[in-house]
Scaffold this active site. Sequence first.
Site, PDB file in Angstrom:
ATOM      1  N   ASP A 120      -1.301  -0.283 -10.208  1.00 11.25           N
ATOM      2  CA  ASP A 120      -0.384  -1.004 -11.094  1.00 11.25           C
ATOM      3  C   ASP A 120      -0.793  -0.740 -12.538  1.00 11.25           C
ATOM      4  OD1 ASP A 120      -2.656  -2.426 -11.475  1.00 11.25           O
ATOM      5  OD2 ASP A 120      -1.862  -4.347 -10.815  1.00 11.25           O
ATOM      6  N   SER A 121      -0.059  -1.287 -13.481  1.00 17.23           N
ATOM      7  CA  SER A 121      -0.317  -0.961 -14.881  1.00 17.23           C
ATOM      8  C   SER A 121      -1.352  -1.878 -15.518  1.00 17.23           C
ATOM      9  CB  SER A 121       0.979  -1.081 -15.670  1.00 17.23           C
ATOM     10  OG  SER A 121       1.383  -2.445 -15.682  1.00 17.23           O
ATOM     11  N   GLY A 122      -1.630  -2.979 -14.891  1.00 15.97           N
ATOM     12  CA  GLY A 122      -2.569  -3.932 -15.472  1.00 15.97           C
ATOM     13  C   GLY A 122      -1.877  -5.033 -16.248  1.00 15.97           C
ATOM     14  N   GLY A 123      -0.623  -4.835 -16.597  1.00 17.31           N
ATOM     15  CA  GLY A 123       0.082  -5.815 -17.422  1.00 17.31           C
ATOM     16  C   GLY A 123       0.234  -7.160 -16.735  1.00 17.31           C
ATOM     17  N   PHE A 124       0.577  -7.121 -15.465  1.00 19.53           N
ATOM     18  CA  PHE A 124       0.826  -8.360 -14.734  1.00 19.53           C
ATOM     19  C   PHE A 124      -0.433  -9.224 -14.671  1.00 19.53           C
ATOM     20  CE2 PHE A 124       0.821 -10.736 -10.702  1.00 19.53           C
ATOM     21  CZ  PHE A 124       1.907 -11.549 -10.939  1.00 19.53           C
ATOM     22  N   ASP A 174       4.641  -2.692 -18.211  1.00 22.08           N
ATOM     23  CA  ASP A 174       5.880  -3.401 -18.517  1.00 22.08           C
ATOM     24  C   ASP A 174       5.558  -4.721 -19.204  1.00 22.08           C
ATOM     25  OD1 ASP A 174       4.710  -4.353 -16.234  1.00 22.08           O
ATOM     26  OD2 ASP A 174       6.568  -4.689 -15.135  1.00 22.08           O
ATOM     27  N   GLN A 217      13.193  -4.344 -15.090  1.00 22.98           N
ATOM     28  CA  GLN A 217      13.010  -5.734 -15.499  1.00 22.98           C
ATOM     29  C   GLN A 217      14.378  -6.368 -15.763  1.00 22.98           C
ATOM     30  OE1 GLN A 217      10.505  -7.631 -15.395  1.00 22.98           O
ATOM     31  NE2 GLN A 217       8.753  -6.253 -15.161  1.00 22.98           N
ATOM     32  N   GLY A 244       9.305  -8.061 -11.851  1.00 26.63           N
ATOM     33  CA  GLY A 244       9.668  -9.357 -12.414  1.00 26.63           C
ATOM     34  C   GLY A 244      10.173 -10.356 -11.387  1.00 26.63           C
ATOM     35  N   ASP A 294       4.326  -4.243  -1.515  1.00 31.72           N
ATOM     36  CA  ASP A 294       2.901  -4.567  -1.548  1.00 31.72           C
ATOM     37  C   ASP A 294       2.754  -6.063  -1.710  1.00 31.72           C
ATOM     38  OD1 ASP A 294       3.525  -4.645  -4.579  1.00 31.72           O
ATOM     39  OD2 ASP A 294       1.490  -5.413  -4.439  1.00 31.72           O
ATOM     40  N   CYS A 332      -0.767  -7.368  20.596  1.00 33.76           N
ATOM     41  CA  CYS A 332      -1.248  -6.561  19.466  1.00 33.76           C
ATOM     42  C   CYS A 332      -2.291  -5.558  19.950  1.00 33.76           C
ATOM     43  CB  CYS A 332      -1.843  -7.477  18.395  1.00 33.76           C
ATOM     44  SG  CYS A 332      -2.556  -6.594  16.997  1.00 33.76           S
ATOM     45  N   CYS A 334      -4.488  -4.011  17.898  1.00 38.81           N
ATOM     46  CA  CYS A 334      -5.504  -3.796  16.866  1.00 38.81           C
ATOM     47  C   CYS A 334      -6.913  -3.971  17.453  1.00 38.81           C
ATOM     48  CB  CYS A 334      -5.276  -4.731  15.679  1.00 38.81           C
ATOM     49  SG  CYS A 334      -6.008  -6.362  15.865  1.00 38.81           S
ATOM     50  N   CYS A 337      -7.814  -7.666  18.339  1.00 41.58           N
ATOM     51  CA  CYS A 337      -7.189  -8.241  19.535  1.00 41.58           C
ATOM     52  C   CYS A 337      -7.685  -7.580  20.814  1.00 41.58           C
ATOM     53  CB  CYS A 337      -5.673  -8.153  19.419  1.00 41.58           C
ATOM     54  SG  CYS A 337      -5.037  -9.259  18.139  1.00 41.58           S
ATOM     55  N   HIS A 362      -6.627  -7.471  11.705  1.00 47.83           N
ATOM     56  CA  HIS A 362      -5.432  -7.819  12.485  1.00 47.83           C
ATOM     57  C   HIS A 362      -4.202  -7.941  11.583  1.00 47.83           C
ATOM     58  CE1 HIS A 362      -2.637  -9.767  15.181  1.00 47.83           C
ATOM     59  NE2 HIS A 362      -2.402 -10.598  14.172  1.00 47.83           N
TER      60      HIS A 362
HETATM   61 ZN   LIG Z   1      -4.385  -7.849  16.439  1.00 43.86          ZN
END
Ligand SMILES: [Zn+2]
Lengths: 417, 410
Positions: A120-124, A174, A217, A244, A294, A332, A334, A337, A362
């Site tokens: 990311d840009s760091g702005g947030f 931004d 934005q 935004g 994300d 699941c 994973c 599990c 998980h």
């Molecule tokens: Zn799992």
Amino acid sequence: MAASTERETDMGSVNAGVSARRAVSSAPPLALRILAECPVSKARACDLTLPHCTVNTPVFMPVGTQGTMKGITSDQLEDLGCQICLGNTYHLGMRPGPEIMEKAKGLHNFMNWKNNLLTDSGGFQMVSLVALSEVTEEGVRFQSPYDGKEILLSPEQSIAIQNSLGSDIMMQLDDVVSSTITGPRVEEAMKRSIRWLDRCIAANKNPDRQNLFAIIQGGLNAELRKACLEEMTKREVPGFAIGGLSGGEAKDDFWKMVTLSTDYLPRAKPRYLMGVGYAVELVVCVALGCDMFDCVFPTRTARFGSALVPWGSLQLKKKQFAKDFQPIDPDCHCPTCKRHSRAYIHALFKCDTAAMHHVTIHNIAYQLSLMRAVRASILEARFPEFVRTFMRRMYPSRETYPNWAVEALATVNITLD
Amino acid sequence: MRLELYRVLQQCRRGVLLDLGLSGEHSLELPGCLLYTRCGTVPHLTYHTLCTLKHLPAVTQITLDSLAEHQEVLEEFQEGVRRFAGLKDTLIFCSLHDSAAPNHTGYTTNKTVSVWGSGGRIELTVAQYMALQKAIRPNWYQSMADGETRQLNPTRKRVCKAVDRTLSHLDECLSLHLKTEELRGAEIFGVVEGADVLEERVRSARETAKRPVGGFVLDGFHTEAMSQELRSQLIMAVIKELPENKPRVLLGVGHPDEVLACVEDGIDLFEGFFPFQVTERGCALSFSYTLDPNPESTERNGREFEEIPEHRESETLGHQQKKTPFEINLKDRRYQDDFCPLVVGCGCYCCKNHQRAYLHHLLMTNELLAGVLLMVHNLEHYCGFFCSLRGALESGRLDALKKKVLQGRV
Ligand SMILES: [Zn+2]
Ligand SMILES: [Zn+2]
């Protein structure tokens, strides 16, 4: 070196696969190949080829804020099938800082991550984490929480740090305002974000190996959003983010801004919806035409003992799981599990951090496999049915479906039973 | 269980424990260390990260400190801690206390001992102790013991009482053991107490050796409790009373120099808490232990010396145990742009994939991965040390190894 050779091969195969029906956008170092579009909604499945590997979209990108995915090793993350994850420019710019990053030859090397990185840009973070920050045309001025020094994060500075990190996708700086704010400040922020985009594009030292995404934005104002979309889509950027949002606004406002944005974004470029990661939001926003997501939620909530499952979540620290000898989700696959029970993880939470790692693994597996299932359904032209099944499993009854989701899905012709 | 000795030099033994486990499928090379766990997990590690280690000990140690509070759960589960914790393919040794946890005194009575879990103190009678073992289903376990005399300066009378109590607990444990179907095939290890009183140590050892125990646990010799000189003196006296065909486990001792000395005194097995303590203070084991057949060639394990002294301030490590000369402190600023592996030549997952600068960054930002990577390295290093120790005993080069290990000391 290996990475660039691999990229050429990948791009070669992508180009070779171009058929008349398939749209290809190839502004190096990124290629988007649309494999299928849902005949009913705006959902689409693509292969997004980036310098380190090809990403199958729709994709959820786990967040590794400080150059690490919490307690998970890069091998474990790769084993889960993660093709792209996030690093935070603000955090990494402060510690260890761009100088160390240059010496380490970038974040991939530093954290030993072989697949793609988005920064990311760091702005947030600056605006949300640092109390004393001030935005001017120059950039964001703030006081370092580590040594109290005044620092200016300009668009050029943000890109310089991201260049030192070497991420496959960089985000423009931004001007972030809270999504609940209205009035002239929203317009100012939107217009400044456009000017800063131009400065970011000009500042990118590595356009041949680092993609720069623009961030749309305009707050919750449709006119401002449209104006921003119109201006930004004139720029030669390889991809767009919808920014935004997911800042506490009403869900009804949120989805309308998302669907408006995807209506105006070019079909041939990837669309990244920032900060979204709840399962139902992911499914709905895929229907609205987004490709990338994300969110810190799945990994953060894991550390508090909350395991994500197709019917909601399990608070594993609660006493009710002390003698529950089933895996978190019996379906699941994973590593957690396959080996551990709810009862064991419940017990382990009382004495060791490995309990968090088990749930983090998980939860990442849950997010990634949800998106794989979404993608498969789009490729097999049964996405609307997938959405209906997903909703039935997630909510106890039709009455408990969130209204905004029902309405948003209806606008893209997906009706829930 | 069968103990086979390959080589004995005075007290010092190189051997192997064979026919371990219910179907005799396991063996354990001696001298060796146990795999340290809390609640059945090696701290910070998942199965995946644990499996990156090459020299994993065949026996996993669990403690009642971390398990007693889960008794009800284990009873309902019915299949023992090995399955509960998802530990496949290992033997379980259950001891009373976690040597890496702070120890408490003043709670031991004639009939009970206390352990400390996350919810506080749990008091155990012999019957409760054995009920817990029944739920845990270890392969080996130490009998209930009064180990409180490791505190400084207990009176002779108190030491004598501890020995008496421990013997009577042992007799009770043995009788309940025989009546417990779930513990069939498991071995009780008798505990030798006696603090720093030679006569009591000898009495404790002699009496314990008369009982049908599978092995011996030597308690109260902890690093903080006494000097190595005194420890060696007492251990040698104790060992004279013990039969040759049973293993001897020493609790509370983990520093490499002490391990080497105690192996010479006749100890077979050590706890594995030391690498964990090193991890918790943000340090990496870095001492050399590889004996190269060709002394001219460059050393494979670690730098011989750290030339530049580390920052003083970083040496104060709060409540953690003090840093030893066998490790480097990765929080030190000198590592912020050091792109070497933790130990040059180390084959662990951490050293093969990451650099000191990254570990420094993870520690400075309090990231969870720091503990994971350090634990992997420290375990690999420590287990590698034991491997090298066994090799040195086979080739009669223990002195060379001692020199190697000690030369890095400040
Ligand atoms: Zn799992
Ligand atoms: Zn290592």
